[in-house]
Design a protein around this motif. Structure first.
Motif, PDB file in Angstrom:
ATOM      1  N   GLU A 147     -16.460  -5.087  26.291  1.00  0.00           N
ATOM      2  CA  GLU A 147     -16.215  -3.727  25.804  1.00  0.00           C
ATOM      3  C   GLU A 147     -17.559  -3.023  25.702  1.00  0.00           C
ATOM      4  OE1 GLU A 147     -13.833  -3.049  22.270  1.00  0.00           O
ATOM      5  OE2 GLU A 147     -12.839  -4.973  22.636  1.00  0.00           O
ATOM      6  N   LEU A 148     -17.809  -2.068  26.574  1.00  0.00           N
ATOM      7  CA  LEU A 148     -19.075  -1.349  26.545  1.00  0.00           C
ATOM      8  C   LEU A 148     -19.080  -0.375  25.374  1.00  0.00           C
ATOM      9  CD1 LEU A 148     -18.905  -2.496  29.485  1.00  0.00           C
ATOM     10  CD2 LEU A 148     -20.326  -0.576  30.127  1.00  0.00           C
ATOM     11  N   ARG A 149     -20.208  -0.315  24.666  1.00  0.00           N
ATOM     12  CA  ARG A 149     -20.348   0.564  23.502  1.00  0.00           C
ATOM     13  C   ARG A 149     -21.631   1.360  23.598  1.00  0.00           C
ATOM     14  NH1 ARG A 149     -17.854  -2.655  18.451  1.00  0.00           N
ATOM     15  NH2 ARG A 149     -16.105  -3.495  19.593  1.00  0.00           N
ATOM     16  N   THR A 150     -21.681   2.442  22.845  1.00  0.00           N
ATOM     17  CA  THR A 150     -22.894   3.251  22.736  1.00  0.00           C
ATOM     18  C   THR A 150     -23.162   3.503  21.266  1.00  0.00           C
ATOM     19  OG1 THR A 150     -21.715   5.355  22.794  1.00  0.00           O
ATOM     20  CG2 THR A 150     -22.413   4.445  24.917  1.00  0.00           C
ATOM     21  N   THR A 162     -29.708   2.900  23.829  1.00  0.00           N
ATOM     22  CA  THR A 162     -28.349   2.483  23.476  1.00  0.00           C
ATOM     23  C   THR A 162     -27.321   3.608  23.601  1.00  0.00           C
ATOM     24  OG1 THR A 162     -28.837   2.815  21.141  1.00  0.00           O
ATOM     25  CG2 THR A 162     -29.100   0.582  22.014  1.00  0.00           C
ATOM     26  N   HIS A 163     -27.752   4.786  24.059  1.00  0.00           N
ATOM     27  CA  HIS A 163     -26.783   5.823  24.429  1.00  0.00           C
ATOM     28  C   HIS A 163     -26.081   5.439  25.728  1.00  0.00           C
ATOM     29  CE1 HIS A 163     -29.039   8.649  21.715  1.00  0.00           C
ATOM     30  NE2 HIS A 163     -27.783   8.884  21.389  1.00  0.00           N
ATOM     31  N   PRO A 216     -23.821   3.154  27.856  1.00  0.00           N
ATOM     32  CA  PRO A 216     -22.801   2.153  27.522  1.00  0.00           C
ATOM     33  C   PRO A 216     -23.306   0.754  27.895  1.00  0.00           C
ATOM     34  CG  PRO A 216     -21.811   4.016  28.673  1.00  0.00           C
ATOM     35  CD  PRO A 216     -23.306   4.193  28.749  1.00  0.00           C
ATOM     36  N   HIS A 217     -23.173  -0.194  26.943  1.00  0.00           N
ATOM     37  CA  HIS A 217     -23.719  -1.527  27.177  1.00  0.00           C
ATOM     38  C   HIS A 217     -22.868  -2.603  26.504  1.00  0.00           C
ATOM     39  CE1 HIS A 217     -25.429  -0.103  23.387  1.00  0.00           C
ATOM     40  NE2 HIS A 217     -25.507  -1.381  23.023  1.00  0.00           N
ATOM     41  N   TRP A 218     -23.083  -3.836  26.987  1.00  0.00           N
ATOM     42  CA  TRP A 218     -22.411  -5.016  26.434  1.00  0.00           C
ATOM     43  C   TRP A 218     -23.314  -6.204  26.645  1.00  0.00           C
ATOM     44  CZ3 TRP A 218     -20.904  -9.625  28.714  1.00  0.00           C
ATOM     45  CH2 TRP A 218     -20.046 -10.446  27.961  1.00  0.00           C
TER      46      TRP A 218
END
Length: 191
Positions: A119-122, A157-158, A160-162
């Protein structure tokens, strides 16, 4: 500790509380709902218009997951060690290696989670990580990278990352995280 030092310690509690709330991305209304402390009281605590009491600080320390002495900025006792208290969140183990404020250092253990899709988050900030053991899969926007022990990465971290293990072994990381605009500038020395 003399009276002036006590006043200085008490005056620093409000800004520290505000910073912790902002780091959690909470409004005063949300914080009031989570702690049961009146929104007006929380506002006055953060502005310094209300003196902190144990009754008010205990639910905040619990919610922010920080020791009470750290919350109030109690003077050091001469022991420079940081007492590590692991936090378990979303199946991962975070071991804080620094006190709140500025760039934060954590040891992070991520066990394999078979069948769980990334789940990619920012969020706000910059993150720097160094793989201590295992293999890390880092998804950064459209890019998928695998980092092995001894490799590092830094990103906004803006994007999208996982993060997760690449394979069936726990990955162990050293992570530095800073608010937006705070980057970990680490440069290798050449000989």
């Amino acid at each position: 500790m003399d009276d002036q030092q006590r006043r200085n310690v008490l005056a620093a509690v409000g800004p520290r509380l505000r910073e912790l709330r902002r780091r959690k991305s909470l409004t005063l209304a949300e914080l009031a709902e989570l702690t049961g402390v009146n929104e007006s009281t929380l506002s006055r605590l953060e502005s310094g218009a209300r003196r902190p009491t144990l009754e008010l600080l205990l639910p905040l320390a619990e919610l922010y997951d920080v020791p009470l002495d750290q919350l109030v900025g109690a003077p050091r006792t001469g022991d420079p060690r940081i007492h590590l208290r692991p936090v378990h969140r979303d199946g991962m183990t975070y071991v804080p290696l620094s006190h709140p404020g500025g760039v934060q250092a954590h040891k992070l253990l991520i066990p394999p989670r078979p069948g769980r899709e990334p789940e990619l988050r920012t969020h706000e900030g910059f993150e720097w990580l160094y793989v201590l053991a295992g293999r890390l899969r880092l998804i950064l926007g459209e890019q998928s990278l695998v980092l092995k022990a001894g490799e590092a990465a830094e990103f906004d971290t803006h994007v999208p990352h996982w993060l997760g293990p690449d394979g069936d072994q726990t990955v162990e990381l050293l992570v530095l995280f800073g608010r937006q605009g705070e980057r970990a500038h680490l440069k290798a020395r050449t000989t």
